[in-house]
Design an enzyme around this catalytic site. Structure first.
Site, mmCIF file in Angstrom:
data_model
loop_
_atom_site.group_PDB
_atom_site.id
_atom_site.type_symbol
_atom_site.label_atom_id
_atom_site.label_comp_id
_atom_site.label_asym_id
_atom_site.label_seq_id
_atom_site.Cartn_x
_atom_site.Cartn_y
_atom_site.Cartn_z
ATOM 1 N N GLY A 56 44.987 96.580 27.065
ATOM 2 C CA GLY A 56 45.499 95.746 28.145
ATOM 3 C C GLY A 56 46.678 94.880 27.727
ATOM 4 N N THR A 57 46.580 94.278 26.555
ATOM 5 C CA THR A 57 47.645 93.370 26.123
ATOM 6 C C THR A 57 48.979 94.100 25.989
ATOM 7 O OG1 THR A 57 46.089 91.926 25.001
ATOM 8 C CG2 THR A 57 48.365 91.821 24.262
ATOM 9 N N CYS A 78 36.529 73.987 22.726
ATOM 10 C CA CYS A 78 36.090 74.007 21.336
ATOM 11 C C CYS A 78 35.879 75.436 20.845
ATOM 12 C CB CYS A 78 34.787 73.259 21.187
ATOM 13 S SG CYS A 78 34.901 71.594 21.779
#
Lengths: 172, 387
Positions: free
Chosen positions: B72-73, B326
């Site tokens: 996808g990237t 976080c």
């Protein structure tokens, strides 16, 4: 990701809770950054008789709070002042690098709680520190504005930072 | 006890038939599809068969309009940078939404460093883009519109057809990041009317590291990778044939099973949302109540932080994902959650629960039971919880 000591303190946190009529209270952090910590102290003869914490934050933040209370309990105030964020992290056998900045606030909260106790004793009233951090506009009208998180240049009407994807509208 | 996987989004388990096809391909010592000899021909045939399977899944009129990529990237980078670089003479303005995946946001950031201008359209509280806002943002300089098909954090589906009607009228290329939709919900490139559409195999029980891009013929774009003439001259480099074979088999079974998978997932989703509401106070279910992915539930649990929840669930062998700052490593609250008006603290306590064909009702029951205890434990520790 975390050392076994961190996991132990996260899973079985010591000294969770509040102390009624605490002699000193210290609060650090804000939800913007991710972690908030409150330390409650009961002082007798200039020593920490009892200590409790309340923490909103990740596994590291909870483990830090727990370890800190263990380290501070029973210590004289002079000894407790020597506890640093670094020594808490060391006692936990280290923390992941990206947690050192935001989650390792325990000693700061402790020092604020001790200061609160000493202020009360000396009759000093300090304004309560604000928890919410806001992006202050320090530039002139029409000047350049930078993302408060990643510092890339953004424009006045940007809804989000194209650098880090952070929403800007609410802060802007 | 068997782990309960409620983190399908991170990686779908491989289907048994996908595993078998890939293992057989490894054993067969396939050649290079570009070679002119018989072994090469056979490899090329296998490659084209996978392309045909993929074309059927997204109803591409011609398999040749699909190129395979590393996922996808890469597809998203190829689509956005490729169109931007091919059209610099026409203009340098790009329109997007403020809840896109980082693959889109950071690609656009890179282009901004090359003087491209960006308009980011806001979404409503359910995470939907208003197509009229896209129309309003179009200028003579606009050379690309990119909006995702469904959101990877809250599941909301976007009005892609309506947006495509606007971009077609204005003759502006439209890229749709459909990574979390392809193989999950019906995606028909002809009906949608998009010019470019990105997808990834690991969202439909295929392998990670392989995906693709649909490119409507006539769309001008520069290749991201230069070299050989593979993939219709649009993506150089010898194909990842073993991965592509896995993708092809996964695409075939997605066509066959989509309806029954979604029927199953929707039932689980309904049960999960109802259970969350019954078991835990002070929560928000994020995303559109109907126009949303069937396999994803996003829940913001107030007064506590997500990484702690994930770690405690992990102790009970339950896998979920969180959008807390976080845990993300970036130490920033999710831009998607802030865009739909969650505040910083609530964004911190957000879980993304994704499931699939192997998830059972018993899994959901156990998850809810364990989660209830975890939330109680963490809230008892939280300075924000005042009850």
């Amino acid at each position: 990701m975390y050392s076994s000591t961190v996991m132990d303190h996260f899973k079985n946190p010591r000294n969770v809770g509040e102390i009624e009529n605490a002699d000193g209270i210290g609060e650090v952090g804000n939800p913007l950054c991710g972690d908030m910590m409150t330390i409650y102290l009961k002082i007798e003869e200039d020593a920490i008789k009892d200590i409790k914490f309340k923490t909103f934050g990740c596994g590291a933040a909870i483990a830090v709070s727990s370890m800190l209370t263990e380290m501070a309990k029973g210590k004289t105030l002079a000894e407790a002042k020597k506890i640093t964020n670094k020594s808490v992290a060391a006692a936990l056998e280290g923390l992941p690098k990206n947690k050192l900045h935001c989650s390792n606030l325990g000693a700061d909260a402790l020092h604020l709680a001790i200061q609160d106790y000493e202020d009360k004793k000396a009759g000093i009233v300090r304004p309560k520190p604000k928890r919410e951090e806001k992006h202050e506009h320090d530039h002139e009208e029409g000047g350049k504005c930078h993302c408060p998180y990643c510092n890339i240049e953004v424009t006045e009407d940007d809804l989000f930072c194209v650098g880090c994807g952070k929403m800007l509208k609410k802060l802007h | 006890m068997k782990p309960i996987n409620l983190d399908y989004l991170s990686a779908n388990p491989l289907l048994p038939e996908v595993q078998e096809a890939m293992i057989a391909a490894i054993r067969a010592n396939l050649g290079n599809p570009s070679s002119p000899h018989q072994v090469g021909d056979q490899a090329a045939e296998t490659l084209e068969k996978a392309r045909e399977s993929m074309a059927r899944l997204i109803n591409s009129p011609s398999p040749q309009e699909i190129i395979f990529t590393s996922g996808g990237t890469e597809s998203i980078n190829q689509a956005i940078k490729g169109v931007a670089l091919a059209n610099t003479k026409k203009g340098k303005h790009i329109i997007t939404s403020n809840i896109e995946h980082n693959a889109v946001l950071r690609t656009i950031r890179r282009l901004r460093m090359m003087d491209f201008k960006v308009t980011s359209v806001s979404v409503d509280e359910n995470g939907r883009v208003n197509p009229a806002d896209i129309a309003k943002a179009i200028t003579e300089e606009t050379i690309l519109v990119t909006v995702m098909h469904s959101n990877n954090e809250i599941g909301t589906l976007q009005p892609i057809e309506e947006i495509a009607r606007i971009t077609r009228e204005q003759k502006i290329p439209f890229h749709c990041d459909a990574v979390t939709s392809v193989g999950v919900v019906p995606v028909d490139v002809q009906r949608l009317g998009v010019d470019l559409l990105s997808f990834s195999a690991n969202q439909f029980y295929g392998p990670s590291g392989v995906g693709g891009l649909y490119i409507r013929s006539g769309t001008s774009l520069w290749p991201l990778l230069d070299g050989g003439v593979q993939e219709n001259n649009k993506r150089a480099g010898t194909e990842n044939l073993i991965g592509i074979i896995g993708l092809g088999v996964a695409a075939e079974s997605a066509v066959r099973e989509m309806e029954s998978r979604n029927h199953h997932c929707l039932r689980l989703k309904k049960k999960l949302i109802q259970g969350l509401k019954n078991h835990i106070e002070d929560i928000f279910i994020n995303g559109h109540p109907e126009l949303s992915l069937p396999n994803l539930v996003s829940v913001s649990i107030r007064y506590i932080e997500g990484e702690g929840i994930v770690l405690m669930l992990d102790e009970e062998k339950i896998l979920v994902s969180t959008r807390s700052a976080c845990a993300a490593g970036a130490l920033q609250a999710s831009h998607v959650l802030l865009a739909i008006n969650r505040d910083f603290a609530d964004a911190q306590g957000t879980l993304v629960i994704t499931f699939g064909k192997e998830t059972t009702e018993a899994d959901i029951d156990r998850f809810l039971l364990v989660l209830k205890n975890v939330v109680q434990t963490l809230r008892a520790m939280s300075p924000l919880y005042k009850k």
